[in-house]
Write an enzyme that holds these catalytic residues in place. Structure first.
Site, short mmCIF file in Angstrom:
data_model
loop_
_atom_site.label_atom_id
_atom_site.label_comp_id
_atom_site.label_asym_id
_atom_site.label_seq_id
_atom_site.Cartn_x
_atom_site.Cartn_y
_atom_site.Cartn_z
N ARG A 129 0.48 -1.20 -0.24
CA ARG A 129 0.02 -0.38 0.26
C ARG A 129 0.95 1.19 0.40
O ARG A 129 2.04 1.19 0.67
CB ARG A 129 -1.05 -0.23 1.25
CG ARG A 129 -1.04 1.05 1.42
CD ARG A 129 -2.81 1.08 2.37
NE ARG A 129 -2.69 0.50 3.80
CZ ARG A 129 -3.34 1.30 4.84
NH1 ARG A 129 -4.36 0.66 4.26
NH2 ARG A 129 -2.83 0.65 6.15
N ARG A 162 2.67 4.25 5.01
CA ARG A 162 2.35 4.44 6.20
C ARG A 162 3.88 3.46 7.31
O ARG A 162 4.01 2.42 6.54
CB ARG A 162 1.30 3.65 6.96
CG ARG A 162 0.25 4.69 5.90
CD ARG A 162 -1.59 4.54 6.09
NE ARG A 162 -1.32 3.44 7.21
CZ ARG A 162 -2.91 3.04 7.97
NH1 ARG A 162 -3.61 3.83 7.15
NH2 ARG A 162 -3.08 2.74 9.04
#
Ligand code: AMP
Length: 218
Positions: A129, A162
């Site tokens: 991601r 992240r």
């Protein structure tokens, strides 16, 4: 009657992507407690400073802080017709608080969308991601790559991984999900608003299942 929709499912099942799309389709605000906390961290606000270390470890931020930010968010004018939640509620205590907030206005939760996906697929999705540092759009290096590597298609912002999408933190977040959030499935399971949706396949396919479950016309 205001519409309040929630998503259940482990980190990485696609809640963020699907909640953003559903909010757009239904013309309701997308309320992600994770995004709100990350914005507080970036702005250096006190809540953010306290939450940052907890978030980096993969644990959950305290219920009272979360319930406070959600209650405040629901008072903003754009939430009058309802919201699509993402990443909230995550504990039974939060779910009770949400029921109270919603019923105080004579409403009920409109839809509980439980997305399920195998553990292997979850790890694959989280580790690939990438998120736009400017607009929050979500990408995947294999399944939903941007046209230019590392650059957001929508706003040109820089794409970042992240902090909590690192393998060790992913494992911790999945364990926290099992312990704290999975009990919400039983909490909502018997309500007519509850829908189990497979998270397998392309984002478009999953979205079609969600739209069908909620019964919104495209
Ligand atoms: P998310 O973007 O939803 O994956 O959230 C990222 C991190 O923010 C989580 O791992 C938690 O540390 C924190 N967080 C977000 N939403 C909540 C919530 N409803 N309750 C507690 N902690 C939360």
């Amino acid at each position: 009657m205001a519409k309040h929709l929630i998503f259940l499912g482990a980190p990485g099942v696609g809640k963020g992507t699907q909640a953003q799309r559903l909010a757009q389709l239904m013309d309701l605000p997308h309320v992600s407690t994770g995004d709100m906390l990350r914005a507080s961290v970036q702005s250096g606000r006190e809540i953010g400073l306290r939450a940052a270390a907890v978030m980096e470890s993969g644990a959950l931020v305290g219920d009272e802080i979360i319930i406070g930010i959600v209650a405040e968010r629901l008072l903003l004018p754009d939430a009058a017709a309802g919201v699509v939640f993402d990443g909230f509620p995550r504990t039974i205590h939060q779910a009770n608080a949400l029921d109270n907030l919603v019923s105080a206005h004579g409403d009920q939760i409109t839809a509980v969308l439980h997305i399920n996906l195998s553990d292997e697929e979850i790890v694959e999705r989280l580790s690939g991601r990438r998120v736009c540092s400017k607009c929050g759009a979500i990408y995947h290096i294999r399944y939903h790559a941007p046209a230019v590597n590392g650059v957001c298609d929508i706003c040109g912002g820089v794409l970042l991984q992240r902090e909590d999408d690192q393998p060790a933190v992913i494992r911790k977040r999945l364990a926290v999900y099992q312990a704290e959030t999975a009990p919400l499935i039983a909490y909502y399971h018997d309500r007519p608003a509850y829908h189990l949706v497979s998270g397998e396949g392309e984002a478009d396919e999953v979205f079609s299942r969600i739209v069908e479950a909620v019964g919104v016309v495209r």
